[in-house]
Design a protein around this motif. Structure first.
Motif, PDB file in Angstrom:
ATOM      1  N   GLY A   1       0.804  -1.220   0.000  1.00  0.00           N
ATOM      2  CA  GLY A   1       0.000   0.000   0.000  1.00  0.00           C
ATOM      3  C   GLY A   1       0.832   1.263   0.000  1.00  0.00           C
ATOM      4  N   ALA A   2       2.011   1.204   0.626  1.00  0.00           N
ATOM      5  CA  ALA A   2       2.854   2.395   0.728  1.00  0.00           C
ATOM      6  C   ALA A   2       3.810   2.546  -0.452  1.00  0.00           C
ATOM      7  CB  ALA A   2       3.673   2.345   2.024  1.00  0.00           C
ATOM      8  N   ALA A   3       3.858   1.566  -1.337  1.00  0.00           N
ATOM      9  CA  ALA A   3       4.833   1.570  -2.435  1.00  0.00           C
ATOM     10  C   ALA A   3       4.360   2.451  -3.580  1.00  0.00           C
ATOM     11  CB  ALA A   3       5.084   0.148  -2.926  1.00  0.00           C
ATOM     12  N   GLN A   4       4.141   3.718  -3.303  1.00  0.00           N
ATOM     13  CA  GLN A   4       3.716   4.651  -4.341  1.00  0.00           C
ATOM     14  C   GLN A   4       4.660   5.842  -4.380  1.00  0.00           C
ATOM     15  OE1 GLN A   4       2.261   7.921  -3.755  1.00  0.00           O
ATOM     16  NE2 GLN A   4       2.657   7.762  -1.559  1.00  0.00           N
ATOM     17  N   PHE A   5       4.782   6.410  -5.559  1.00  0.00           N
ATOM     18  CA  PHE A   5       5.607   7.605  -5.737  1.00  0.00           C
ATOM     19  C   PHE A   5       4.790   8.605  -6.533  1.00  0.00           C
ATOM     20  CE2 PHE A   5       8.737  10.331  -7.751  1.00  0.00           C
ATOM     21  CZ  PHE A   5       9.641  10.548  -6.728  1.00  0.00           C
ATOM     22  N   ASN A   6       4.586   9.764  -5.940  1.00  0.00           N
ATOM     23  CA  ASN A   6       3.773  10.807  -6.569  1.00  0.00           C
ATOM     24  C   ASN A   6       2.375  10.291  -6.903  1.00  0.00           C
ATOM     25  OD1 ASN A   6       3.406  13.464  -7.500  1.00  0.00           O
ATOM     26  ND2 ASN A   6       3.914  12.898  -9.597  1.00  0.00           N
ATOM     27  N   GLY A   7       1.852   9.427  -6.021  1.00  0.00           N
ATOM     28  CA  GLY A   7       0.492   8.921  -6.183  1.00  0.00           C
ATOM     29  C   GLY A   7       0.350   7.718  -7.085  1.00  0.00           C
ATOM     30  N   LEU A   8       1.438   7.217  -7.656  1.00  0.00           N
ATOM     31  CA  LEU A   8       1.368   6.068  -8.572  1.00  0.00           C
ATOM     32  C   LEU A   8       1.954   4.839  -7.898  1.00  0.00           C
ATOM     33  CD1 LEU A   8       0.781   4.876 -11.360  1.00  0.00           C
ATOM     34  CD2 LEU A   8       3.042   5.671 -12.092  1.00  0.00           C
ATOM     35  N   ASN A   9       1.157   3.776  -7.834  1.00  0.00           N
ATOM     36  CA  ASN A   9       1.579   2.522  -7.221  1.00  0.00           C
ATOM     37  C   ASN A   9       1.666   1.451  -8.296  1.00  0.00           C
ATOM     38  OD1 ASN A   9       1.887   0.129  -5.719  1.00  0.00           O
ATOM     39  ND2 ASN A   9       0.766   0.976  -3.998  1.00  0.00           N
ATOM     40  N   LEU A  10       2.879   0.991  -8.567  1.00  0.00           N
ATOM     41  CA  LEU A  10       3.085  -0.015  -9.605  1.00  0.00           C
ATOM     42  C   LEU A  10       2.834  -1.432  -9.116  1.00  0.00           C
ATOM     43  CD1 LEU A  10       6.318   1.319 -11.369  1.00  0.00           C
ATOM     44  CD2 LEU A  10       3.930   1.741 -11.945  1.00  0.00           C
ATOM     45  N   LEU A  11       2.517  -1.582  -7.826  1.00  0.00           N
ATOM     46  CA  LEU A  11       2.239  -2.912  -7.286  1.00  0.00           C
ATOM     47  C   LEU A  11       0.748  -3.196  -7.202  1.00  0.00           C
ATOM     48  CD1 LEU A  11       4.895  -3.225  -4.435  1.00  0.00           C
ATOM     49  CD2 LEU A  11       4.995  -4.049  -6.783  1.00  0.00           C
ATOM     50  N   SER A  12      -0.054  -2.369  -7.855  1.00  0.00           N
ATOM     51  CA  SER A  12      -1.500  -2.585  -7.914  1.00  0.00           C
ATOM     52  C   SER A  12      -1.928  -2.602  -9.371  1.00  0.00           C
ATOM     53  CB  SER A  12      -2.245  -1.470  -7.162  1.00  0.00           C
ATOM     54  OG  SER A  12      -3.651  -1.634  -7.280  1.00  0.00           O
ATOM     55  N   ASN A  13      -2.441  -3.741  -9.813  1.00  0.00           N
ATOM     56  CA  ASN A  13      -2.859  -3.875 -11.211  1.00  0.00           C
ATOM     57  C   ASN A  13      -4.118  -4.729 -11.276  1.00  0.00           C
ATOM     58  OD1 ASN A  13      -2.918  -3.777 -14.001  1.00  0.00           O
ATOM     59  ND2 ASN A  13      -1.462  -5.448 -14.256  1.00  0.00           N
ATOM     60  N   VAL A  14      -5.197  -4.219 -10.695  1.00  0.00           N
ATOM     61  CA  VAL A  14      -6.459  -4.953 -10.700  1.00  0.00           C
ATOM     62  C   VAL A  14      -7.562  -4.159 -11.392  1.00  0.00           C
ATOM     63  CG1 VAL A  14      -5.956  -6.302  -8.643  1.00  0.00           C
ATOM     64  CG2 VAL A  14      -6.987  -4.046  -8.396  1.00  0.00           C
ATOM     65  N   SER A  15      -7.195  -3.044 -12.006  1.00  0.00           N
ATOM     66  CA  SER A  15      -8.185  -2.232 -12.707  1.00  0.00           C
ATOM     67  C   SER A  15      -8.524  -2.863 -14.054  1.00  0.00           C
ATOM     68  CB  SER A  15      -7.659  -0.808 -12.919  1.00  0.00           C
ATOM     69  OG  SER A  15      -8.548  -0.063 -13.728  1.00  0.00           O
ATOM     70  N   LEU A  16      -9.790  -2.719 -14.469  1.00  0.00           N
ATOM     71  CA  LEU A  16     -10.224  -3.234 -15.769  1.00  0.00           C
ATOM     72  C   LEU A  16     -10.109  -2.173 -16.861  1.00  0.00           C
ATOM     73  CD1 LEU A  16     -13.426  -5.238 -14.731  1.00  0.00           C
ATOM     74  CD2 LEU A  16     -11.064  -6.015 -14.897  1.00  0.00           C
ATOM     75  N   THR A  17      -9.646  -0.977 -16.495  1.00  0.00           N
ATOM     76  CA  THR A  17      -9.518   0.103 -17.469  1.00  0.00           C
ATOM     77  C   THR A  17      -8.393  -0.199 -18.452  1.00  0.00           C
ATOM     78  OG1 THR A  17     -10.264   1.698 -15.817  1.00  0.00           O
ATOM     79  CG2 THR A  17      -9.155   2.576 -17.771  1.00  0.00           C
ATOM     80  N   ILE A  18      -8.690  -0.065 -19.732  1.00  0.00           N
ATOM     81  CA  ILE A  18      -7.692  -0.336 -20.762  1.00  0.00           C
ATOM     82  C   ILE A  18      -6.536   0.655 -20.636  1.00  0.00           C
ATOM     83  CG2 ILE A  18      -7.260  -0.364 -23.246  1.00  0.00           C
ATOM     84  CD1 ILE A  18     -10.126  -1.235 -23.661  1.00  0.00           C
ATOM     85  N   GLY A  19      -5.330   0.148 -20.654  1.00  0.00           N
ATOM     86  CA  GLY A  19      -4.138   0.990 -20.563  1.00  0.00           C
ATOM     87  C   GLY A  19      -3.662   1.247 -19.157  1.00  0.00           C
ATOM     88  N   SER A  20      -4.402   0.745 -18.164  1.00  0.00           N
ATOM     89  CA  SER A  20      -4.005   0.990 -16.771  1.00  0.00           C
ATOM     90  C   SER A  20      -2.969  -0.005 -16.276  1.00  0.00           C
ATOM     91  CB  SER A  20      -5.237   0.928 -15.861  1.00  0.00           C
ATOM     92  OG  SER A  20      -5.818  -0.372 -15.886  1.00  0.00           O
ATOM     93  N   GLY A  21      -2.683  -1.025 -17.049  1.00  0.00           N
ATOM     94  CA  GLY A  21      -1.762  -2.069 -16.602  1.00  0.00           C
ATOM     95  C   GLY A  21      -0.305  -1.770 -16.843  1.00  0.00           C
ATOM     96  N   GLU A  22      -0.001  -0.616 -17.410  1.00  0.00           N
ATOM     97  CA  GLU A  22       1.380  -0.266 -17.659  1.00  0.00           C
ATOM     98  C   GLU A  22       1.540   1.245 -17.681  1.00  0.00           C
ATOM     99  OE1 GLU A  22       1.899  -2.278 -21.371  1.00  0.00           O
ATOM    100  OE2 GLU A  22       1.172  -0.573 -22.554  1.00  0.00           O
ATOM    101  N   ILE A  23       2.768   1.703 -17.512  1.00  0.00           N
ATOM    102  CA  ILE A  23       3.055   3.131 -17.608  1.00  0.00           C
ATOM    103  C   ILE A  23       4.099   3.347 -18.695  1.00  0.00           C
ATOM    104  CG2 ILE A  23       2.499   3.586 -15.194  1.00  0.00           C
ATOM    105  CD1 ILE A  23       5.547   3.755 -14.674  1.00  0.00           C
ATOM    106  N   ASN A  24       3.964   4.450 -19.390  1.00  0.00           N
ATOM    107  CA  ASN A  24       4.916   4.809 -20.432  1.00  0.00           C
ATOM    108  C   ASN A  24       5.747   5.989 -19.945  1.00  0.00           C
ATOM    109  OD1 ASN A  24       3.985   2.883 -22.364  1.00  0.00           O
ATOM    110  ND2 ASN A  24       2.251   4.208 -22.807  1.00  0.00           N
ATOM    111  N   ILE A  25       7.051   5.812 -19.948  1.00  0.00           N
ATOM    112  CA  ILE A  25       7.978   6.850 -19.488  1.00  0.00           C
ATOM    113  C   ILE A  25       8.661   7.451 -20.707  1.00  0.00           C
ATOM    114  CG2 ILE A  25      10.005   7.335 -18.078  1.00  0.00           C
ATOM    115  CD1 ILE A  25       9.235   4.834 -16.426  1.00  0.00           C
ATOM    116  N   LEU A  26       8.455   8.757 -20.922  1.00  0.00           N
ATOM    117  CA  LEU A  26       9.064   9.431 -22.064  1.00  0.00           C
ATOM    118  C   LEU A  26      10.575   9.274 -22.003  1.00  0.00           C
ATOM    119  CD1 LEU A  26       8.631  11.286 -24.533  1.00  0.00           C
ATOM    120  CD2 LEU A  26       8.838  13.239 -22.979  1.00  0.00           C
ATOM    121  N   SER A  27      11.157   8.755 -23.086  1.00  0.00           N
ATOM    122  CA  SER A  27      12.572   8.409 -23.040  1.00  0.00           C
ATOM    123  C   SER A  27      13.425   9.054 -24.118  1.00  0.00           C
ATOM    124  CB  SER A  27      12.744   6.887 -23.139  1.00  0.00           C
ATOM    125  OG  SER A  27      12.236   6.415 -24.385  1.00  0.00           O
ATOM    126  N   SER A  28      12.807   9.518 -25.224  1.00  0.00           N
ATOM    127  CA  SER A  28      13.639  10.051 -26.298  1.00  0.00           C
ATOM    128  C   SER A  28      12.796  10.828 -27.294  1.00  0.00           C
ATOM    129  CB  SER A  28      14.374   8.910 -27.020  1.00  0.00           C
ATOM    130  OG  SER A  28      15.193   9.414 -28.053  1.00  0.00           O
TER     131      SER A  28
END
Length: 425
Positions: free
Chosen positions: A124-151
């Motif tokens: 529950g505490a493993a969040q940074f700036n409100g985003l927790n990557l250890l929770s993936n139970v949402s049915l919303t499309i695209g919620s299962g991953e994050i895209n980090i701008l890289s180039s």
């Protein structure tokens, strides 16, 4: 011929002095601004190139900020996953202790419950700036991953952004809920008819075809065995603590592929032991539909297999550690089942930590690259537009001498008409 109206020498000296003063002004501007190309009028082509490169530098500076944010987010998740794996290892030790009959299993269970609560707190505490990557139970499309701008990739077609994708891992205890409406287009292409089939051969393959070959979040997939096969026991629900014996269920989460579903179902059927079944995704029929192929290593003679898929609005994706909520070592049977289950839970936590570690490593590599690339761009801009201060200093002194000589020459030219006065004395 000499004239008091037209002084050609003075005109030549004046034009020369104007040229010298113009060059002196340009050199002084280079020294004051530090640039040989400060504006478009200095060199329009070089100025245009430098401005495009400066825009890229600004973009890469923003990318660096994005990568730093992403790195911190993934680092928090990785650290939490590693902590969870350590706590699960402690739980395994407690479960092993519970195998002995002459122990107080109630107290051991209390210790396990305390460790379980600690895992919940860590996740529950493993969040940074409100985003927790250890929770993936949402049915919303695209919620299962994050895209980090890289180039930023520049080509003849323009500029496009590139991302580093980090998939979420779930270490929650949420209990999954299968859908209630059967997917009508599900078909078993082994026999050509849906529902149940009966195995006859050792290592016989059983194939489950998904509707349209697409896995969607919230669709539940179910495999049922009528009798035990190898380590796949129907007595305990295949180690998934299902209320129905011999039923193996998995609700797909966002981002899952057919292979992910196959892998998760195979884990349940294998019951935490050596592989009784391997699952792969192949072309399941003449039409080329994508399907799951279950290959059993033990004899399936006389075993009835039932495949089904369900979907509904109230389907719930199960947490990655949902089995942990049902561990109870107060009885011998419970301790035995818990020992099988905890191995799989430890693997889930280890896989999550490894995935985040790999993502963090890639982000750090990209961050180093962007930093080096930004420095190279800045150096290139400097080569194009920066003034050579040593050369400018030497040129300034030379022009100043030329200016003094030009002033002297103009003074001499202006005095020439006075010599005509001697002709009228």
């Amino acid at each position: 011929m000499s004239s008091i109206l037209t002084n050609n020498g003075a005109m030549v000296a004046l034009q020369t002095l104007k040229t010298i003063n113009s060059r002196l002004a340009e050199t002084q501007q280079e020294i004051s601004t530090g640039k040989s190309v400060a504006t478009a009028k200095d060199n329009s082509a070089v100025w245009a190139i430098s401005k495009v490169m400066e825009a890229d530098v600004k973009g890469f500076q923003a990318i660096s900020d994005s990568l730093n944010l992403g790195q911190s987010t993934v680092a928090v998740a990785r650290q939490a996953a590693e902590t969870v794996s350590e706590l699960l290892t402690d739980i395994k030790g407690k479960i092993v202790s519970a195998q002995e009959e002459n122990v107080d299993r109630e107290k051991i269970q209390a210790d396990i419950s305390a460790l379980r609560d600690q895992i919940s707190a860590v996740v529950g505490a493993a969040q940074f700036n409100g985003l927790n990557l250890l929770s993936n139970v949402s049915l919303t499309i695209g919620s299962g991953e994050i895209n980090i701008l890289s180039s930023l990739d520049r080509s003849g077609d323009g500029v496009s952004a590139s991302d580093i994708t980090v998939r979420k891992q779930d270490l929650s205890f949420q209990e999954q809920v299968l859908g209630t409406t059967a997917v009508a287009t599900l078909a078993d292409y082994v026999t050509g008819t849906p529902a149940a089939i009966t195995g006859a051969d050792t290592s016989a393959a059983r194939t489950l075809t998904f509707m349209g070959g697409v896995v969607e979040a919230g669709i539940g997939y179910q495999v049922t065995l009528s009798t035990p096969v190898g380590n796949a026991s129907v007595g305990d629900g295949g180690g998934d603590f299902s209320p129905s014996a011999g039923v193996y269920e998995y609700v797909a989460r966002d981002g899952d592929t057919a292979q992910d579903v196959a892998t998760e179902l195979a884990k349940l059927i294998n019951n935490g032991q050596a592989d009784t079944v391997t699952a792969s995704v192949n072309s399941a029929n003449a039409a080329g539909d994508t399907g799951l192929e279950f290959s059993f290593t033990d004899s399936t003679d006389g075993v009835t297999f039932a495949f089904a898929a369900y979907q509904s609005t109230d389907a719930v994706v199960g947490g990655g550690l949902s089995q942990l909520a049902n561990i109870d070592v107060t009885s011998q049977d419970g301790a035995d089942s818990a020992l099988l289950a905890v191995e799989g839970l430890i693997d889930v936590a280890i896989d999550a930590g490894a995935a985040f570690g790999s993502g963090q490593g890639r982000i750090e590599t990209q961050l180093d690259f962007v930093s080096g690339l930004t420095d190279a761009l800045k150096s290139g801009i400097g080569t194009l537009v920066d003034a050579d201060m040593e050369e400018a200093s030497a040129r300034l002194q030379a022009i100043q001498v030329q200016q003094q000589l030009g002033v002297q020459a103009l003074s001499i030219a202006n005095q020439a008409p006075q010599s005509l006065l001697s002709l009228f004395q």
